[in-house]
Design a protein around this motif. Structure first.
Motif, mmCIF file in Angstrom:
data_model
loop_
_atom_site.group_PDB
_atom_site.id
_atom_site.type_symbol
_atom_site.label_atom_id
_atom_site.label_comp_id
_atom_site.label_asym_id
_atom_site.label_seq_id
_atom_site.Cartn_x
_atom_site.Cartn_y
_atom_site.Cartn_z
ATOM 1 N N PHE A 333 20.282 -8.344 -6.607
ATOM 2 C CA PHE A 333 19.929 -9.167 -5.461
ATOM 3 C C PHE A 333 20.421 -10.593 -5.676
ATOM 4 C CE2 PHE A 333 17.529 -5.685 -4.124
ATOM 5 C CZ PHE A 333 16.720 -5.255 -5.158
ATOM 6 N N PRO A 334 21.752 -10.787 -5.596
ATOM 7 C CA PRO A 334 22.276 -12.125 -5.887
ATOM 8 C C PRO A 334 21.824 -13.177 -4.886
ATOM 9 C CG PRO A 334 24.015 -10.683 -5.068
ATOM 10 C CD PRO A 334 22.830 -9.832 -5.291
ATOM 11 N N LEU A 335 21.629 -12.752 -3.632
ATOM 12 C CA LEU A 335 21.224 -13.735 -2.622
ATOM 13 C C LEU A 335 19.738 -14.044 -2.725
ATOM 14 C CD1 LEU A 335 23.038 -12.096 0.419
ATOM 15 C CD2 LEU A 335 23.819 -14.115 -0.808
ATOM 16 N N ALA A 336 18.948 -13.003 -2.893
ATOM 17 C CA ALA A 336 17.499 -13.185 -2.820
ATOM 18 C C ALA A 336 16.879 -13.651 -4.123
ATOM 19 C CB ALA A 336 16.840 -11.884 -2.391
ATOM 20 N N SER A 337 17.511 -13.353 -5.261
ATOM 21 C CA SER A 337 16.844 -13.681 -6.522
ATOM 22 C C SER A 337 16.871 -15.177 -6.815
ATOM 23 C CB SER A 337 17.466 -12.918 -7.681
ATOM 24 O OG SER A 337 18.845 -13.133 -7.728
ATOM 25 N N VAL A 338 17.556 -15.942 -5.968
ATOM 26 C CA VAL A 338 17.544 -17.401 -6.122
ATOM 27 C C VAL A 338 16.154 -17.950 -5.822
ATOM 28 C CG1 VAL A 338 18.642 -19.518 -5.336
ATOM 29 C CG2 VAL A 338 19.940 -17.420 -5.375
ATOM 30 N N TYR A 339 15.466 -17.291 -4.901
ATOM 31 C CA TYR A 339 14.149 -17.766 -4.474
ATOM 32 C C TYR A 339 13.086 -17.360 -5.470
ATOM 33 C CZ TYR A 339 16.327 -18.652 0.022
ATOM 34 O OH TYR A 339 17.134 -19.106 1.010
ATOM 35 N N PRO A 340 12.242 -18.293 -5.912
ATOM 36 C CA PRO A 340 11.168 -17.917 -6.838
ATOM 37 C C PRO A 340 10.077 -17.091 -6.181
ATOM 38 C CG PRO A 340 10.936 -20.213 -6.187
ATOM 39 C CD PRO A 340 12.218 -19.729 -5.596
ATOM 40 N N THR A 341 10.079 -17.023 -4.850
ATOM 41 C CA THR A 341 9.043 -16.239 -4.172
ATOM 42 C C THR A 341 9.298 -14.742 -4.306
ATOM 43 O OG1 THR A 341 10.355 -16.573 -2.195
ATOM 44 C CG2 THR A 341 8.404 -17.927 -2.447
ATOM 45 N N LEU A 342 10.494 -14.356 -4.722
ATOM 46 C CA LEU A 342 10.787 -12.937 -4.880
ATOM 47 C C LEU A 342 10.337 -12.493 -6.266
ATOM 48 C CD1 LEU A 342 12.289 -10.421 -3.703
ATOM 49 C CD2 LEU A 342 14.194 -11.101 -5.123
ATOM 50 N N GLN A 343 9.442 -11.482 -6.296
ATOM 51 C CA GLN A 343 8.992 -10.963 -7.591
ATOM 52 C C GLN A 343 9.366 -9.491 -7.661
ATOM 53 O OE1 GLN A 343 6.379 -11.878 -10.016
ATOM 54 N NE2 GLN A 343 5.109 -13.350 -8.940
ATOM 55 N N LEU A 344 10.074 -9.123 -8.703
ATOM 56 C CA LEU A 344 10.417 -7.715 -8.882
ATOM 57 C C LEU A 344 9.400 -7.158 -9.877
ATOM 58 C CD1 LEU A 344 14.198 -8.424 -9.141
ATOM 59 C CD2 LEU A 344 13.098 -7.219 -7.277
ATOM 60 N N VAL A 345 8.613 -6.196 -9.439
ATOM 61 C CA VAL A 345 7.507 -5.727 -10.281
ATOM 62 C C VAL A 345 7.626 -4.248 -10.572
ATOM 63 C CG1 VAL A 345 5.933 -7.500 -9.516
ATOM 64 C CG2 VAL A 345 6.092 -5.384 -8.231
ATOM 65 N N THR A 346 6.740 -3.786 -11.452
ATOM 66 C CA THR A 346 6.758 -2.388 -11.896
ATOM 67 C C THR A 346 6.059 -1.483 -10.883
ATOM 68 O OG1 THR A 346 4.665 -2.761 -12.990
ATOM 69 C CG2 THR A 346 6.627 -2.987 -14.326
ATOM 70 N N ASN A 347 6.250 -0.190 -11.079
ATOM 71 C CA ASN A 347 5.480 0.790 -10.341
ATOM 72 C C ASN A 347 4.789 1.639 -11.386
ATOM 73 O OD1 ASN A 347 4.553 2.852 -8.656
ATOM 74 N ND2 ASN A 347 6.481 3.939 -8.728
ATOM 75 N N PRO A 348 3.529 1.722 -11.541
ATOM 76 C CA PRO A 348 2.420 1.144 -10.775
ATOM 77 C C PRO A 348 2.300 -0.372 -10.958
ATOM 78 C CG PRO A 348 1.640 2.656 -12.481
ATOM 79 C CD PRO A 348 3.085 2.494 -12.677
ATOM 80 N N TYR A 349 1.607 -1.012 -10.026
ATOM 81 C CA TYR A 349 1.547 -2.463 -9.990
ATOM 82 C C TYR A 349 0.101 -2.911 -9.917
ATOM 83 C CZ TYR A 349 2.267 -7.137 -7.916
ATOM 84 O OH TYR A 349 2.257 -8.472 -7.640
ATOM 85 N N GLN A 350 -0.240 -3.878 -10.750
ATOM 86 C CA GLN A 350 -1.598 -4.403 -10.725
ATOM 87 C C GLN A 350 -1.509 -5.916 -10.714
ATOM 88 O OE1 GLN A 350 -4.597 -4.385 -14.184
ATOM 89 N NE2 GLN A 350 -5.098 -2.584 -13.041
ATOM 90 N N ALA A 351 -2.232 -6.566 -9.830
ATOM 91 C CA ALA A 351 -2.162 -8.026 -9.773
ATOM 92 C C ALA A 351 -3.428 -8.586 -9.153
ATOM 93 C CB ALA A 351 -0.959 -8.474 -8.954
ATOM 94 N N ASP A 352 -3.688 -9.844 -9.463
ATOM 95 C CA ASP A 352 -4.784 -10.583 -8.829
ATOM 96 C C ASP A 352 -4.143 -11.512 -7.823
ATOM 97 O OD1 ASP A 352 -6.816 -11.051 -11.793
ATOM 98 O OD2 ASP A 352 -6.978 -9.624 -10.157
ATOM 99 N N ILE A 353 -4.348 -11.242 -6.547
ATOM 100 C CA ILE A 353 -3.758 -12.096 -5.517
ATOM 101 C C ILE A 353 -4.891 -12.754 -4.759
ATOM 102 C CG2 ILE A 353 -2.245 -12.162 -3.501
ATOM 103 C CD1 ILE A 353 -0.919 -9.640 -4.532
#
Lengths: 484, 142
Positions: A333-353
């Motif tokens: 993702f050369p275009l999108a990975s510039v933005y820090p808002t993009l997070q590439l995460v694992t599957n399964p995914y666990q997070a505190d939002i």
């Protein structure tokens, strides 16, 4: 519901005053003369975010191990939890025994792993064995059969189970505690059984104001289905605030986070033909997933320029096949990975939002249990996995899994507030309660390429609503009045 | 059509793994000549005696143990390896094949099974030596 200039419709089904109602309260500003000042809406930010998926990241991988270690750690880790539940359920003085200490006729409680012996389970050994001369079995929707039997295994022995236990409700790999006695026939007659049930839940510290989170899965890019591309563009436009009047746009500004739960690419991108063809035929061809990833990159750049996005890989995405799937590589993702808002995460995914604990997968664990049991509803299976205390008990038996030895990361240690799975056939949500006062919202996120539906979750009161998109082109709209 | 079976031994399909071969490749011939021969009152045909002769290095400690055959001297190495073997065979700590003894010890500690600290110390003393580090069956393909 509103109809915009180009004849697109956005429907949001809701039960109480929500997203679209808030939008309708503001005055209609679309059908008016252009104004000199353009109103802007500030998007709500995710105030707290912690990624808790470290246990699903694999560092250096070694495949020189057997899966016995995974099962052994699973049993050893979950045994104390089950003994505790068994004592809670059947009293303090029940004897908890191992299989080698069993006496015939003595009522006791045994903790062990379930193994389901299935007649129709595809076995690679049977397929490649020349003695039987069998053709490979065609894939089925469900592999259950009347002659299936359940066997309980602990560290040293195994015993067949019979009695008050619904065989088709179980799959291989679940840890349970059974209460009953061994009969003369050598089988264990089960009177009652229990699971590990919901673990303890961290306190919910959610926001005071309405904040929304969008759950989408099964975008299915590269599948050649143009209609779903339209729906997807509508979704992106809605989230980035480019659709609707000021009311709608200000409501869209309250979406603070987007989670893409797997299957971003369509199964059509995984063509196996090129593997079998000769090199000179496939030299100049490009894999179908290359175009699809470029399209995904363009979509992600639109989204991540405006909102925080978490991208989980799915069954057909270019990452490893075995569970847990590692994040997609940012070089795709050369275009999108510039933005820090993009997070590439694992599957399964666990997070505190924003103080809400999320736990979810792209749906492979649920669809695997669907194939090997009689449970039909994805939400029921989700609830069942949560009560069994394990994300995917069928791994590594029928779902590919990394050979863990130190610990089993799929054991659910802390109860989430929202538990979701992607790529379900339809949208469903339900709240369940645990024995110790836990409250969990279960969400089955539907496949976008088939249903054109996404889920909007309110982080303030943990209510979930589907948002569906549909577009109609001028060609098939027969009753459009063109006569003036 | 039945295959005519040649008089094949099992060792044609499964290679013999000899302990003796390893030690010979490790130590030079000079060292072999310099090895001390330990006398005890044990039976001369005792296999353990032969094993000791080929494995003892000049600096190892020697201990005497009383057995049925009389006094048999046992080195510290032997005792250590025996203790590690017992650690491998204790089923309470889970499967032992495929992981090193350190990894298994760590896993047993994390699961709250209280493995003996002596085992970890013994392995850490000689962790470059694969006989100490890996389980009993590490040479066999899984």
């Amino acid at each position: 519901m509103f109809v915009g200039l180009w004849g697109y419709t956005i429907k949001a089904a809701f039960s109480d005053a929500m997203f679209s109602d808030q939008a309708a309260q503001k005055k209609q500003t679309l059908m008016g003369p252009p104004s000199t000042e353009i109103p802007t809406f500030e998007r709500v930010q995710t105030s707290t975010y912690t990624n808790r998926s470290d246990c699903f990241r694999l560092g250096e991988r070694s495949f020189t191990r057997q899966y016995a270690h995974t099962y052994a750690t699973r049993l050893l880790k979950m045994r104390p939890l089950l003994v505790k539940r068994a004592i809670q359920k059947w009293g303090n003085d029940i004897p908890v025994k191992t299989l080698c200490e069993l006496q015939v006729g003595e009522i006791c409680c045994v903790v062990g792993t379930i193994f389901k012996h299935m007649e129709l389970q595809p076995s690679i050994l049977r397929e490649i064995s020349e003695e039987h001369n069998l053709l490979p079995q065609p894939p089925r929707a469900k592999y259950i059969h009347q002659t299936d039997e359940l066997i309980l295994e602990d560290e040293l022995q195994r015993i067949k189970l019979e009695g008050n236990i619904d065989i088709q409700h179980f799959v291989t790999g679940v840890i349970i505690a059974v209460y009953g006695s061994e009969k003369d026939s050598g089988k264990f007659f089960v009177e009652e059984f229990c699971f590990a049930d919901l673990p303890s839940q961290p306190p919910l510290m959610n926001s005071d104001a309405d904040k929304f989170l969008l759950l989408v899965s099964g975008l299915g890019l590269g599948g050649g289905n143009a209609d779903c591309l339209l729906g997807m563009q509508l979704l992106i436009d809605m989230v980035t605030g480019q659709l609707g009047d000021e009311g709608e746009q200000s409501s869209a500004a309250q979406i603070s986070h987007v989670i893409l739960a797997g299957n971003l690419l369509s199964p059509a991108t995984q063509s196996r033909d090129s593997l079998n063809k000769a090199k000179y035929l496939t030299k100049k061809t490009q894999a179908a997933s290359v175009e699809a990833i470029k399209l995904l990159d363009e979509i992600l750049v639109q989204l991540s320029a405006s909102v925080s996005v978490d991208v989980m890989p799915g069954e057909f995405d270019p990452t490893n096949y075995t569970y847990p799937q590692q994040p997609l590589h940012h070089c795709m993702f050369p275009l999108a990975s510039v933005y820090p808002t993009l997070q590439l995460v694992t599957n399964p995914y666990q997070a505190d939002i924003d103080g809400v604990r999320f736990l979810g997968t792209s749906g492979q664990n649920v669809s695997d249990i669907y194939k090997y049991s009689s449970m039909d509803d994805y939400l029921d299976i989700l609830e069942w996995t949560l009560r069994a205390g394990h994300l995917s008990p069928t791994a590594p038996d029928t779902l590919g899994c990394y050979p863990f030895y130190l610990e089993d990361p799929f054991i659910i240690k802390e109860c989430p507030h929202v538990y979701f799975c992607g790529n379900a056939p339809a949208f469903k949500c339900r709240e369940i309660r645990g024995v110790d006062g836990q409250k969990v919202l279960l969400v089955a996120v539907p496949e976008f390429s088939a249903t054109q539906t996404a889920c909007l979750l309110n982080l303030h009161n943990l209510q979930c609503h589907p948002v569906s998109f549909s577009g109609f082109s001028s060609m098939d709209d027969g009753d459009m009045d063109v006569s003036h | 059509m039945a295959k005519t079976k040649t008089k094949g031994l099992i060792t044609h399909s499964f290679k013999v793994v000899k302990r003796g071969k390893r030690s010979r490749s490790k130590k030079t011939k000079d060292q072999d000549a310099k090895k001390k021969v330990i006398c005890g009152f044990a039976n001369k045909n005792d296999k353990k005696q032969e094993w000791k002769k080929s494995h003892l290095s000049s600096g190892s400690k020697v201990r005497s143990l009383k057995t049925e055959n009389g006094l048999v001297t046992v080195s510290q190495e032997e005792l250590d390896l025996d203790m590690l073997k017992q650690f491998d065979l204790t089923w309470e700590y889970g499967p032992c094949i495929g992981i090193t003894r350190l990894q298994r010890w760590e896993r047993a500690r994390l699961l709250g099974l209280d493995p003996p600290v002596k085992v970890k110390e013994t392995v850490l003393k000689r962790k470059e030596d694969p006989i100490y580090l890996n389980s009993l069956w590490y040479e066999y393909p899984l």
